[in-house]
Motif scaffolding. Sequence first.
Motif, PDB file in Angstrom:
ATOM      1  N   HIS A  83       0.814  -1.217   0.000  1.00  0.00           N
ATOM      2  CA  HIS A  83       0.000   0.000   0.000  1.00  0.00           C
ATOM      3  C   HIS A  83       0.850   1.269   0.000  1.00  0.00           C
ATOM      4  O   HIS A  83       0.679   2.122  -0.878  1.00  0.00           O
ATOM      5  N   ARG A  87       0.990   3.223  -3.503  1.00  0.00           N
ATOM      6  CA  ARG A  87       0.325   4.533  -3.546  1.00  0.00           C
ATOM      7  C   ARG A  87       1.287   5.607  -4.034  1.00  0.00           C
ATOM      8  O   ARG A  87       0.913   6.465  -4.853  1.00  0.00           O
ATOM      9  N   ALA A 103      -3.114  -6.009  -1.062  1.00  0.00           N
ATOM     10  CA  ALA A 103      -2.790  -5.218   0.126  1.00  0.00           C
ATOM     11  C   ALA A 103      -3.145  -6.038   1.360  1.00  0.00           C
ATOM     12  O   ALA A 103      -3.621  -7.171   1.266  1.00  0.00           O
ATOM     13  N   GLU A 108      -7.005  -0.433   2.204  1.00  0.00           N
ATOM     14  CA  GLU A 108      -5.778  -0.148   1.461  1.00  0.00           C
ATOM     15  C   GLU A 108      -5.939  -0.478  -0.016  1.00  0.00           C
ATOM     16  O   GLU A 108      -5.494   0.278  -0.879  1.00  0.00           O
ATOM     17  N   ALA A 109      -6.569  -1.605  -0.301  1.00  0.00           N
ATOM     18  CA  ALA A 109      -6.773  -2.011  -1.699  1.00  0.00           C
ATOM     19  C   ALA A 109      -7.623  -0.992  -2.437  1.00  0.00           C
ATOM     20  O   ALA A 109      -7.327  -0.620  -3.584  1.00  0.00           O
ATOM     21  N   GLU A 111      -7.935   2.147  -1.808  1.00  0.00           N
ATOM     22  CA  GLU A 111      -7.191   3.382  -2.039  1.00  0.00           C
ATOM     23  C   GLU A 111      -6.240   3.231  -3.223  1.00  0.00           C
ATOM     24  O   GLU A 111      -6.101   4.149  -4.042  1.00  0.00           O
ATOM     25  N   LEU A 112      -5.588   2.077  -3.343  1.00  0.00           N
ATOM     26  CA  LEU A 112      -4.706   1.858  -4.493  1.00  0.00           C
ATOM     27  C   LEU A 112      -5.495   1.948  -5.804  1.00  0.00           C
ATOM     28  O   LEU A 112      -5.036   2.546  -6.778  1.00  0.00           O
TER      29      LEU A 112
END
Length: 324
Positions: A83, A87, A103, A108-109, A111-112
């Motif tokens: 992450h 990112r 992630a 987190e996934a 957001e990526l």
Amino acid sequence: MTAASDARAPTRTAVIGVGYLGRFHAQKYAQLPQSRLVAVVDADAAAAARVGAELGVPGVGDYREILDQVDAVSLAVPTPLHHPIGRALLGHGIHVLVEKPIATSVAEARELIDVARAHNCTLQVGHLERFNPAILAAADRLKQLRFVESHRLAPFKLRGTDVSVVLDLMIHDIDLIQELVGAPIESIDAVGASVFSSEIDIVNARIRFHGGCVANTTASRISMKQERKLRIFQDDAYLSIDLQQKILTVIRKKDAAPVESPAQVSIEEDSFEQGDALLAEIEAFLHSVRDGTPPVVSGEDGLRALETAMQITRLVQESAQRPA
């Protein structure tokens, strides 16, 4: 488009994390004509220098040193670093092939995926079995799946025990099964145990999909043998796929078999060259980067597999806490 017909300049590439798997990524990028491997990166300076010397490129200790030098990167660092590093790369406009799992958390996934979309970057997830020739050959023969059974077994090794067997091994089959069934999950039951490590070492999950298909999947890293098999049952056939040996067996009832007699079946077996699934995965990634086509395994696919894996992990942990 074949590499020979592509007259464009090679894509500038790098690999971040050149341990056991990352070193293989770097070797593939170095041999592909549509790639120009710029550098390899690892926090272990000796590892970076060693792999860099092997491939004739600089070995770098900090990925931030190459942000302005590359267009596309394989990210093969430990999962907790997917992450933050992913990112930063995507935010800099760099395309990313991230090893599975995408992630350590669903948040987190997501957001990526959002950062990749905002910067018009390809985000591909390294679910390597999608490039298995036996799976590719089976795809055209699948209709409405009724029952799926998978076994992914391996002897115990310390490598990979920083995460559960769900994220280490089972997530391969989770991704395959969800892609092949193509329907939302209705419910999951799961049990498992920690045997040789502090994480879950063996797990079985029963996944029920909308539409009626049921998948029974088992993963173990404490087995006496190594096995990667997928069995698929549908109305007109039974397909057995040996993912390790690359063998597809299709069993069908013969149309001429009398109803009152024992079922007579036809058996069709195809063996495939072992090939190089990692090379095919990286070629597909570079094709997506260069032509703007959707990746074979998208960030959304990686998120879907992670969500299911996290749910299975939670169910196993909950079952372990119940009084006997």
